[in-house]
Design an enzyme around this catalytic site. Structure first.
Site, PDB file in Angstrom:
ATOM      1  N   ALA A 118       0.730  -1.278   0.028  1.00 22.73           N
ATOM      2  CA  ALA A 118       0.060  -0.023   0.195  1.00 22.73           C
ATOM      3  C   ALA A 118       0.719   1.319   0.028  1.00 22.73           C
ATOM      4  O   ALA A 118       0.672   2.186  -0.645  1.00 22.73           O
ATOM      5  CB  ALA A 118      -0.884   0.080   1.281  1.00 22.73           C
ATOM      6  N   CYS A 119       1.828   1.319   0.783  1.00 17.66           N
ATOM      7  CA  CYS A 119       2.845   2.431   1.046  1.00 17.66           C
ATOM      8  C   CYS A 119       4.099   1.846   1.281  1.00 17.66           C
ATOM      9  O   CYS A 119       4.468   0.968   2.101  1.00 17.66           O
ATOM     10  CB  CYS A 119       2.239   3.394   1.959  1.00 17.66           C
ATOM     11  SG  CYS A 119       3.474   4.813   2.031  1.00 17.66           S
ATOM     12  N   GLU A 160       0.068  -0.702  -5.129  1.00 21.71           N
ATOM     13  CA  GLU A 160      -0.933   0.022  -5.551  1.00 21.71           C
ATOM     14  C   GLU A 160      -0.552   1.221  -6.618  1.00 21.71           C
ATOM     15  O   GLU A 160       0.619   1.891  -6.344  1.00 21.71           O
ATOM     16  CB  GLU A 160      -1.580   0.963  -4.207  1.00 21.71           C
ATOM     17  CG  GLU A 160      -2.238  -0.104  -3.483  1.00 21.71           C
ATOM     18  CD  GLU A 160      -3.252   0.789  -2.307  1.00 21.71           C
ATOM     19  OE1 GLU A 160      -3.328   1.937  -2.562  1.00 21.71           O
ATOM     20  OE2 GLU A 160      -3.582   0.073  -1.358  1.00 21.71           O
ATOM     21  N   SER A 169       4.494   6.956  -7.935  1.00 21.67           N
ATOM     22  CA  SER A 169       5.306   8.118  -8.059  1.00 21.67           C
ATOM     23  C   SER A 169       6.459   8.136  -9.148  1.00 21.67           C
ATOM     24  O   SER A 169       6.849   6.964  -9.468  1.00 21.67           O
ATOM     25  CB  SER A 169       5.473   8.832  -6.622  1.00 21.67           C
ATOM     26  OG  SER A 169       6.488   8.094  -6.124  1.00 21.67           O
TER      27      SER A 169
END
Length: 531
Positions: free
Chosen positions: A390-391, A425, A429
């Site tokens: 997720a991160c 996800e 970036s």
């Protein structure tokens, strides 16, 4: 005041006079108009770089403040965003670094009026030591592909496409219902806790500790914002940490942090409490991640703090690297502090108060003093989109040492243990896309070269736990997909193999699968209901 400082001030005044005297009448008028209302204006600003000559870049003014010197006149500073550059390069610049000889782009009246209305709805300036200048701104069947070990019979070698590091609009804005990773865009963290309004510092501290303060009010959903309950509900139903893309571009509120033996300059805004955002340096305990306004407070805390590693289960140990698994529901405070820390380096990180639906996997570097945090990734306990990350973040002081690929490799090692494929996800970036592309390329090429005979896309996915979509994206990116004699084949060019060999020779650390001591966690419906 010493003679040296007096001479320096006099030289600066002479340089300013020479600069302004060379301006034409029109340029002087534009300068005066800019001083009256600087927000949203675009002009060239001198960008200073360490160990490199300065250069002039076009920038947009996002905020302005007065900097009152102790014994000198009032000086103005402007928070600028360099056009076509990432927000982590945003900074405060003095008036002397602005170039009015190249012209000033003023915002259109309609656009300025619209942004002012949005700003009035979302921000309310309060009285403080410094005064914002001008109007406010609310910122702002392919699975059957075969890999042939033979070269292209036409004698052409495949040239991989260049991996670019520039951020695209899709990498800066996340879909409303889409996914995020370290790397996708998430709405700014809500500052409403238990229905109470909290002030957030917009401006970075100047030498006298003066900053602009703005209070953010929670907006209803019709204004493009979600309440805490609505945001948590969307998080649990959509499988994504992104809820709203119309976020306010906030000015980073910390000049630097000290964590262990490192002093790090933050990249983005983080919603630390107001009393901590005012300090020149934020001191963070590298083990429990609690934060303090002074070094003396940190030293007093360290004498009592008994934590020497993340508060979870150690599931991997190899050489000096350890991984810990932390349940967000069991360690809420620690995980919230981790999310606050990561927000300093992730422009889209949010939801630090609701960490229950997530598991956190922290990578640490062991020594005789304890396990020092290098980076981490989080994943949902139950992902409807089949995401395995997720991160993800590697702290800046440990970047460019191969730890990023180690984190990504460990996330896929867990997917292999679960017996499924996974993907981060999206959209990613700019830095996240580069890291994942490099990992995917190395892993896929490594498997293709070591394989004997023809290999399908599904076989690659089964062996690497990378999804077929990510495999196809990587193969297209390196130019390895070819159409030959009525079918699609995978053909690796000489440059791709050379790049893989160079990358392999630079690998210092690799994940050892036999060192993993972990079983997949399964949560019942009743358990997930209350998370």
């Amino acid at each position: 005041m010493s003679d040296t400082s007096i001479n320096q001030e006099s030289e600066e005044k002479v340089n300013e006079k020479d600069t302004f005297s060379s301006l034409t009448t029109e340029q002087t008028a534009n300068m005066n108009k800019f001083i009256a209302s600087p927000l949203n204006c675009k002009l060239f600003v001198e960008k200073l770089s360490p160990n490199q000559p300065s250069e002039w870049r076009k920038a947009e003014v996002l905020w302005a403040r007065e900097s009152n010197g102790k014994n000198g006149p009032i000086r103005y500073e402007y928070y600028v965003h360099y056009v076509e550059f990432n927000k982590r390069l945003d900074e405060w610049v003095p008036f002397e670094r602005l170039d009015f000889s190249r012209g000033v782009e003023f915002p259109k009246p309609e656009q300025q009026k619209k942004k002012k209305q949005q700003n009035d709805q979302s921000t309310t300036p309060t009285s403080g030591a410094s005064t914002p200048i001008g109007s406010g701104r609310a910122t702002p069947p392919v699975s059957e592909l075969l890999y042939s070990k033979k070269r292209d019979r036409a004698g052409r070698s495949t040239t991989p496409t260049t991996l670019r590091g520039s951020a695209s609009p899709s990498s800066q804005k996340r879909k409303l219902e889409g996914g995020e990773s370290d790397e996708g865009n998430i709405m700014e963290k809500e500052m409403m806790m238990d229905g109470q309004e909290e002030q957030v510092v917009l401006g970075a501290d100047d030498e006298d500790g003066q900053s602009a303060v703005v209070a953010f009010d929670e907006q209803p959903q019709r204004n493009g914002h979600f309440s805490k309950d609505q945001e948590i509900e969307k998080l649990r139903t959509s499988g994504s940490m992104t809820q709203c893309v119309s976020e306010i571009a906030r000015v980073k509120n910390l000049d630097k942090i000290q964590m262990g033996q490192f002093e790090v300059e933050p990249w983005y805004f983080a919603p630390y409490p107001q009393e901590y955002a005012y300090c020149d340096t934020l001191y963070i305990c590298e083990f429990c991640l609690l934060y303090w306004a002074s070094h003396r407070q940190l030293e007093r805390h360290r004498r009592r703090c008994q934590l020497q590693h993340p508060p979870g289960n150690e599931i991997y140990r190899h050489n000096d690297i350890s991984f810990f698994e932390i349940d967000g529901r069991k360690q809420r405070t620690w995980c919230r502090n981790l999310c606050l820390l990561s927000k300093l380096f992730l422009d889209h990180k949010t939801l630090y108060y609701d960490v229950d639906p997530f598991l956190f996997y922290c990578m640490t570097l062991r020594d005789d003093r304890g396990c020092h945090l290098i980076g981490y990734f989080s994943k949902e306990k139950e992902s409807s989109e089949n995401y395995n990350v997720a991160c993800i973040l590697t702290l800046p002081q440990y970047q460019r040492h191969g730890f990023g690929k180690l984190l990504i490799g460990f996330s896929y090692l867990l997917s292999k243990a679960e017996g499924r494929t996974g993907s981060p996800e999206k959209p990613l970036s700019d830095l996240g896309l580069l890291s994942y592309r490099a990992y995917w390329t190395d892993t896929i090429v490594d498997y293709l070269i070591s394989a004997s005979g023809d290999v399908t896309i599904d076989e690659i996915a089964q062996h690497t736990s990378i999804t077929t979509q990510d495999i196809l994206h990587t193969l297209q990116n390196i130019g390895a997909l070819k159409y030959y004699r009525g079918q699609h084949i995978i053909c690796l060019g000489d440059k791709v193999i050379e790049q893989w060999e160079r990358s392999k020779s630079k690998r210092k650390r690799v994940i050892a699968p036999d060192k993993l001591d972990w079983k997949p966690l399964h949560f019942s419906v009743s358990q997930l209901r209350f998370m």
